[in-house]
Design a protein around this motif. Structure first.
Motif, PDB file in Angstrom:
ATOM      1  N   ASN A  42      38.613  23.026  68.511  1.00 36.32           N
ATOM      2  CA  ASN A  42      38.772  22.674  67.102  1.00 36.32           C
ATOM      3  C   ASN A  42      38.715  21.164  66.867  1.00 36.32           C
ATOM      4  OD1 ASN A  42      38.993  25.314  66.264  1.00 36.32           O
ATOM      5  ND2 ASN A  42      41.228  25.351  66.353  1.00 36.32           N
ATOM      6  N   VAL A  43      39.033  20.376  67.873  1.00 41.02           N
ATOM      7  CA  VAL A  43      39.054  18.915  67.693  1.00 41.02           C
ATOM      8  C   VAL A  43      37.661  18.372  67.400  1.00 41.02           C
ATOM      9  CG1 VAL A  43      39.591  16.706  68.765  1.00 41.02           C
ATOM     10  CG2 VAL A  43      41.152  18.651  69.068  1.00 41.02           C
ATOM     11  N   PRO A  44      36.654  18.606  68.278  1.00 48.48           N
ATOM     12  CA  PRO A  44      35.315  18.099  67.937  1.00 48.48           C
ATOM     13  C   PRO A  44      34.717  18.782  66.726  1.00 48.48           C
ATOM     14  CG  PRO A  44      35.227  19.484  69.906  1.00 48.48           C
ATOM     15  CD  PRO A  44      36.677  19.254  69.613  1.00 48.48           C
ATOM     16  N   LEU A  45      35.090  20.042  66.465  1.00 52.71           N
ATOM     17  CA  LEU A  45      34.584  20.734  65.287  1.00 52.71           C
ATOM     18  C   LEU A  45      35.086  20.065  64.015  1.00 52.71           C
ATOM     19  CD1 LEU A  45      33.169  23.049  63.820  1.00 52.71           C
ATOM     20  CD2 LEU A  45      35.201  24.452  64.218  1.00 52.71           C
ATOM     21  N   ILE A  46      36.376  19.759  63.950  1.00 52.19           N
ATOM     22  CA  ILE A  46      36.949  19.103  62.770  1.00 52.19           C
ATOM     23  C   ILE A  46      36.362  17.705  62.611  1.00 52.19           C
ATOM     24  CG2 ILE A  46      39.068  18.164  61.788  1.00 52.19           C
ATOM     25  CD1 ILE A  46      40.549  20.537  63.017  1.00 52.19           C
ATOM     26  N   CYS A  47      36.185  16.990  63.721  1.00 50.31           N
ATOM     27  CA  CYS A  47      35.578  15.652  63.652  1.00 50.31           C
ATOM     28  C   CYS A  47      34.160  15.732  63.100  1.00 50.31           C
ATOM     29  CB  CYS A  47      35.569  15.000  65.038  1.00 50.31           C
ATOM     30  SG  CYS A  47      37.198  14.520  65.635  1.00 50.31           S
ATOM     31  N   GLY A  48      33.413  16.762  63.509  1.00 50.50           N
ATOM     32  CA  GLY A  48      32.071  16.945  62.981  1.00 50.50           C
ATOM     33  C   GLY A  48      32.071  17.241  61.495  1.00 50.50           C
ATOM     34  N   MET A  49      33.024  18.053  61.035  1.00 47.29           N
ATOM     35  CA  MET A  49      33.131  18.361  59.609  1.00 47.29           C
ATOM     36  C   MET A  49      33.425  17.099  58.802  1.00 47.29           C
ATOM     37  SD  MET A  49      32.741  21.708  59.154  1.00 47.29           S
ATOM     38  CE  MET A  49      32.926  23.302  59.978  1.00 47.29           C
TER      39      MET A  49
ATOM     40  N   VAL B 298      27.714  13.816  68.559  1.00 50.87           N
ATOM     41  CA  VAL B 298      28.560  14.215  69.685  1.00 50.87           C
ATOM     42  C   VAL B 298      29.156  15.600  69.443  1.00 50.87           C
ATOM     43  CG1 VAL B 298      30.673  13.663  70.949  1.00 50.87           C
ATOM     44  CG2 VAL B 298      29.075  11.841  70.350  1.00 50.87           C
ATOM     45  N   SER B 299      29.603  15.855  68.221  1.00 50.75           N
ATOM     46  CA  SER B 299      30.181  17.157  67.891  1.00 50.75           C
ATOM     47  C   SER B 299      29.154  18.276  68.079  1.00 50.75           C
ATOM     48  CB  SER B 299      30.681  17.147  66.440  1.00 50.75           C
ATOM     49  OG  SER B 299      31.147  18.414  66.052  1.00 50.75           O
ATOM     50  N   VAL B 300      27.927  18.031  67.625  1.00 52.92           N
ATOM     51  CA  VAL B 300      26.873  19.033  67.783  1.00 52.92           C
ATOM     52  C   VAL B 300      26.547  19.245  69.256  1.00 52.92           C
ATOM     53  CG1 VAL B 300      24.424  19.499  67.352  1.00 52.92           C
ATOM     54  CG2 VAL B 300      25.877  18.640  65.509  1.00 52.92           C
ATOM     55  N   ALA B 301      26.497  18.150  70.026  1.00 47.80           N
ATOM     56  CA  ALA B 301      26.184  18.258  71.455  1.00 47.80           C
ATOM     57  C   ALA B 301      27.253  19.076  72.190  1.00 47.80           C
ATOM     58  CB  ALA B 301      26.076  16.868  72.068  1.00 47.80           C
ATOM     59  N   ILE B 302      28.520  18.873  71.823  1.00 48.17           N
ATOM     60  CA  ILE B 302      29.599  19.609  72.481  1.00 48.17           C
ATOM     61  C   ILE B 302      29.546  21.092  72.131  1.00 48.17           C
ATOM     62  CG2 ILE B 302      32.107  19.893  72.605  1.00 48.17           C
ATOM     63  CD1 ILE B 302      32.361  16.875  72.220  1.00 48.17           C
ATOM     64  N   GLY B 303      29.286  21.378  70.855  1.00 47.32           N
ATOM     65  CA  GLY B 303      29.320  22.769  70.419  1.00 47.32           C
ATOM     66  C   GLY B 303      28.045  23.543  70.655  1.00 47.32           C
TER      67      GLY B 303
END
Length: 212
Positions: free
Chosen positions: A66-73, A184-189
């Motif tokens: 949820n951390v990188p997802l929220i950062c991406g949002m 970065v968020s897209v790359a992680i997810g």
């Protein structure tokens, strides 16, 4: 190689959709005004945020996803909010000219407890200016003469203040930072989930453990 290709495809489609939404919302902001831009921005943000959530839901599960997802949002939100303003400032820096305008009419709108003051303008010779002031007209009354940046062909709405105040450097820096966070968020997810191999079966159809 298949996992890398899938991750690139997922990330490329999402980033491409975000860029397309940003271009369209910025164009609407320039030519048709804030109301249409806000409506299109909300639609584009919902679509991009849904796509980002789908990427995480269909990708590999891991702790604290949820951390990188929220950062991406949040990066998506910042890109859309700052992007339209940056495009406006760049456009008026290229084609705008410093001028003086007279406040012709003022009115106030309210939204969720906050008020915004609007005004229409006319040239000092009395000729009306087709587009209303893009900036907040707070503190100005009818008849006031204010400095503005005008597009001579009136394609874009005028903005209060001198042209020297329209530097988009800070906005572009904010967009670059938000774009990096989104990347970065897209790359992680985007890394697809690994599927467990199907169990081997014996000649009789019963699964075997592989032990001798």
């Amino acid at each position: 190689m298949g996992l890398a290709r899938s991750a690139l495809l997922r990330g490329g489609l999402l980033l491409g959709g975000t860029l397309l939404g940003l271009v369209l919302s910025s164009a609407v902001h320039l030519w048709w005004g804030t109301t249409g831009s806000v409506l299109l921005t909300v639609i584009a943000m919902i679509g991009n945020a849904t796509a980002l959530g789908f990427v995480y839901a269909s990708g590999r599960s891991f702790r604290f996803a949820n951390v990188p997802l929220i950062c991406g949002m949040l990066a998506l939100f910042l890109l859309y909010m700052v992007g339209a303003i940056a495009v406006r400032d760049i456009a008026l820096t290229l084609v705008g000219a410093d001028a003086e305008a007279v406040v012709d009419r003022t009115w106030t709108t309210s939204h969720r407890g906050s008020e915004t003051q609007h005004c229409t303008l006319r040239h000092t010779d009395g000729t009306p200016i087709r587009r209303e002031l893009e900036s907040n007209c707070e503190g100005h009354d009818r008849g006031d003469v204010i400095p503005v940046v005008l597009d001579p062909e009136e394609r874009f709405a005028p903005v209060a203040g001198p042209k020297s105040d329209l530097s988009a450097l800070g906005e572009l820096q904010a967009m670059a930072g938000a774009g990096l966070v989104l990347l970065v968020s897209v790359a992680i997810g985007s890394v697809p989930a690994r599927h467990a191999p199907a169990p081997r079966t014996s000649n009789r159809g019963a699964p075997t453990s592989g032990a001798p």
